[in-house]
Design an enzyme around this catalytic site. Structure first.
Site, PDB file in Angstrom:
ATOM      1  N   TYR A 159       0.942  -1.329  -0.202  1.00 14.33           N
ATOM      2  CA  TYR A 159       0.130  -0.045  -0.003  1.00 14.33           C
ATOM      3  C   TYR A 159       0.989   1.217   0.013  1.00 14.33           C
ATOM      4  O   TYR A 159       0.440   2.328   0.068  1.00 14.33           O
ATOM      5  CB  TYR A 159      -0.886   0.033   1.164  1.00 14.33           C
ATOM      6  CG  TYR A 159      -2.143  -1.116   0.904  1.00 14.33           C
ATOM      7  CD1 TYR A 159      -1.934  -2.121   0.133  1.00 14.33           C
ATOM      8  CD2 TYR A 159      -3.389  -0.853   1.722  1.00 14.33           C
ATOM      9  CE1 TYR A 159      -2.939  -3.115   0.350  1.00 14.33           C
ATOM     10  CE2 TYR A 159      -4.280  -1.865   1.572  1.00 14.33           C
ATOM     11  CZ  TYR A 159      -4.207  -2.835   0.684  1.00 14.33           C
ATOM     12  OH  TYR A 159      -5.019  -3.917   0.625  1.00 14.33           O
TER      13      TYR A 159
ATOM     14  N   LYS B   2       2.989 -14.127   5.827  1.00 13.52           N
ATOM     15  CA  LYS B   2       3.319 -15.118   4.803  1.00 13.52           C
ATOM     16  C   LYS B   2       5.110 -15.241   4.538  1.00 13.52           C
ATOM     17  O   LYS B   2       5.669 -15.110   3.686  1.00 13.52           O
ATOM     18  CB  LYS B   2       2.800 -14.517   3.221  1.00 13.52           C
ATOM     19  CG  LYS B   2       2.688 -15.627   2.074  1.00 13.52           C
ATOM     20  CD  LYS B   2       1.702 -16.601   2.539  1.00 13.52           C
ATOM     21  CE  LYS B   2       1.704 -17.776   1.391  1.00 13.52           C
ATOM     22  NZ  LYS B   2       0.958 -18.906   1.655  1.00 13.52           N
TER      23      LYS B   2
ATOM     24  N   ASP C 125      -2.277 -17.685   5.583  1.00  9.16           N
ATOM     25  CA  ASP C 125      -3.523 -18.380   4.972  1.00  9.16           C
ATOM     26  C   ASP C 125      -4.219 -19.471   6.014  1.00  9.16           C
ATOM     27  O   ASP C 125      -5.515 -19.536   5.983  1.00  9.16           O
ATOM     28  CB  ASP C 125      -2.964 -19.309   3.818  1.00  9.16           C
ATOM     29  CG  ASP C 125      -1.731 -19.770   3.848  1.00  9.16           C
ATOM     30  OD1 ASP C 125      -1.010 -19.006   4.450  1.00  9.16           O
ATOM     31  OD2 ASP C 125      -1.232 -20.462   2.914  1.00  9.16           O
TER      32      ASP C 125
ATOM     33  N   ASP D  62      -5.872  -5.744   5.800  1.00  7.95           N
ATOM     34  CA  ASP D  62      -6.856  -5.242   5.056  1.00  7.95           C
ATOM     35  C   ASP D  62      -8.101  -6.327   4.625  1.00  7.95           C
ATOM     36  O   ASP D  62      -9.181  -6.129   4.961  1.00  7.95           O
ATOM     37  CB  ASP D  62      -6.507  -4.619   3.814  1.00  7.95           C
ATOM     38  CG  ASP D  62      -7.509  -3.623   3.209  1.00  7.95           C
ATOM     39  OD1 ASP D  62      -8.599  -3.456   3.527  1.00  7.95           O
ATOM     40  OD2 ASP D  62      -7.441  -3.072   2.064  1.00  7.95           O
TER      41      ASP D  62
END
Ligand code: NAP
Length: 490
Positions: free
Chosen positions: A136, A183, A216, A240
């Site tokens: 972002y 991740k 995940d 987000d």
């Protein structure tokens, strides 16, 4: 004297941004309720978003809005619409970044009267989303006319700030655990920096259980057993997406408030956007913006008004006399108007919920953050090569030898070429669907250091045989490579 900016009558200053789409309806409802609860707030109405883009201000945030926020240091805002996939940058992201509100706190809690598949399981968790870094940062380039790239920037300093605020927030609300969701199994440098920082900082908070979970699996676990989570700290984009998911666990975006906190400014807003299809219809649920206003009142030490509104809201939800359309269906004859819902909350001010336990809040201790860059300093560093990103449709067996020949006799040799991160030269005998953007890795032939001058001398030779888009220095910091290998690279 109050630590919060106030007007001559002692009312605390808040910049009020009505926003786009359903924003003005939600914000008006929240403002009316805050005033009815007796909070001493002086609002400064300012604008940002679509209406401002239309005036030809490309940032979507006019100077008078910036000036007001600099003065009040506190904002209650409605959602701002952002063109999707084209046009100007998000005015939301601009506001968050201009005032370095680096922590986005997004709590969700099971609510009385809102039936979901999870009802009765006691969901009560908070996503702490890093708010100014990551993808972002919005640093995007087209490497070729058909291949886009976005830089994922994660700093040690940014990670330390978000991790510390997650632990401090847990302490301020008497929460027991903080999970770090990353991740880092794939993005070992960017996402890995958050994981490593989390593990270091966690040692300073032995009273709080800490654990790492791959993002995940975190989403999988959130759907399967959400009650196991308390505070979750994560990077910007993960947070987000994850916080829309967590809002759905307790009834949807109509119920998800948020606080954007920085060292100087705090911006309170719903997680949801401007939901244009409901704009102007007086049907949407103002609870998310009202919840954000409650967070704002606590931030402003207006605890009595915050508790009064929280109880009135809960009584309203428990009695279920004015359910909004997102709860009972917009076509239902029971579906209440936004204004009727707000009026009912006001009517219930002074009443106490029988089922809802208001937390014991301690003031949040904001991490002290040096204003300077606060770099991580490597004791040793060495330039060992460079990656040149080139535009070419040539088969790798043609491009490779051409690039290798161009650096013949120089301190570097072509180590490999990759396409979208997978080695295509030397050929590994696998099937790869190539694009016209390739990463060509040149490494020192022998030990030593690659001087800038040597790189500059090579560039014209390489540019003579290939169209290049950008170059990235390859370094070692304290003996560790500052770059990852391509898939299949030895
Ligand atoms: P959205 O505005 O959040 O709306 C998505 C869906 O969420 C709505 O269609 C509705 O679901 C539900 N919803 C949202 N707010 C609700 C409320 N107060 N009460 C009841 N239901 C509510 O997401 P979007 O349609 O993807 O985005 C629209 C615009 O908002 C975009 O321009 C986007 O960039 C912007 N946006 C701004 C912010 C912000 O200002 N912080 C955040 C996110 C998005 P149903 O359709 O199921 O009824």
């Amino acid at each position: 004297m109050s630590k919060f900016p106030a007007d001559a009558a002692g009312k605390k200053l808040v910049t009020l941004i009505p926003g786009d789409g359903i924003g003005p309806e939600c914000v008006e409802a929240a403002k009316t309720i805050v005033e009815a609860a007796g909070a001493k707030i002086a609002w400064e109405v300012r604008h940002a978003g679509e209406s401002v883009f239309k005036q030809g201000i490309p940032s979507g945030v006019p100077q008078e809005t910036i000036d007001s926020i600099k003065k009040t240091r506190c904002v209650l805002k409605g959602p701002l619409g952002t063109p999707v996939g084209y046009g100007e940058k998000s005015a939301n992201v601009t506001l968050r970044k201009l005032f370095e509100t680096y922590a986005n706190i997004r709590p969700v809690r099971e609510l009385p009267g809102v039936k979901t598949p999870y009802s009765g399981r006691g969901i009560d968790l908070v996503v702490v989303r890093e708010n100014v870094e990551d993808l972002y940062a919005g640093i995007e380039h087209m490497q070729t006319p058909g291949v886009a790239q976005c830089l994922k920037l994660i700093s040690r300093k940014g990670c330390e700030k978000i991790v510390r605020i997650a632990f401090e927030f847990a302490r301020s609300e008497g929460r027991k655990s903080v999970a770090c969701a990353t991740k880092s199994n794939i993005m070992k440098m960017t996402e890995g920096t958050l994981k490593r920082t989390f593990e270091e900082v966690a040692k300073e908070y032995p009273d709080i259980q800490s654990w790492h979970v791959i993002i995940d699996n975190a989403c999988h676990q959130l759907v399967k057993k959400p009650e196991q989570f308390d505070v979750i700290v994560t990077t910007n984009m993960n947070g987000d997406i994850m916080s829309d998911l967590t809002s759905a666990l307790v009834g949807g975006l109509g119920f998800a408030p948020s606080a954007n906190l920085g060292s100087e400014v705090a911006i309170f807003e719903a997680v949801h956007g401007s939901a244009p299809k409901y704009a102007g219809k007086n049907v949407i649920n103002p609870t998310a913006v009202l919840g954000s206003a409650i967070l704002m009142l606590r931030h402003l030490d207006e605890f009595d008004a915050a508790v009064a509104i929280e109880h009135a809201l809960m009584v309203t939800m428990e009695e279920g006399k004015v359910p909004t359309g997102d709860v009972v269906g917009y076509d239902s004859p029971k579906a209440a108007k936004t204004t009727d819902f707000a009026a009912e909350v006001i009517k219930n001010l002074g009443r106490k919920s029988t089922t809802y336990k208001v937390r014991e809040y301690k003031p949040l201790k904001m991490p002290t953050v040096p204003k300077a860059a606060d770099p991580v300093v490597a004791k040793t560093r060495r330039v060992v090569g460079f990656d040149l990103f080139v535009e070419s449709t040539d088969h790798p067996t043609k491009l490779g030898p051409v690039l290798a020949a161009a650096v013949e006799g120089s301190p570097v040799k072509l180590k490999m070429i990759s396409n979208r991160g997978t080695q295509i030269y030397p050929d590994k005998g696998t099937t790869i669907d190539c694009t016209d953007a390739s990463q060509c890795r040149f490494l020192l032939r022998d030990a030593g250091e690659l001087a800038d001058a040597a790189i500059f001398a090579l560039l014209p030779k390489l540019a003579a045989v290939a169209t290049w888009a950008h170059i990235e220095k390859l370094q070692e910091f304290d003996g560790q490579p500052s770059f990852t290998k391509a898939q299949g690279e030895d």
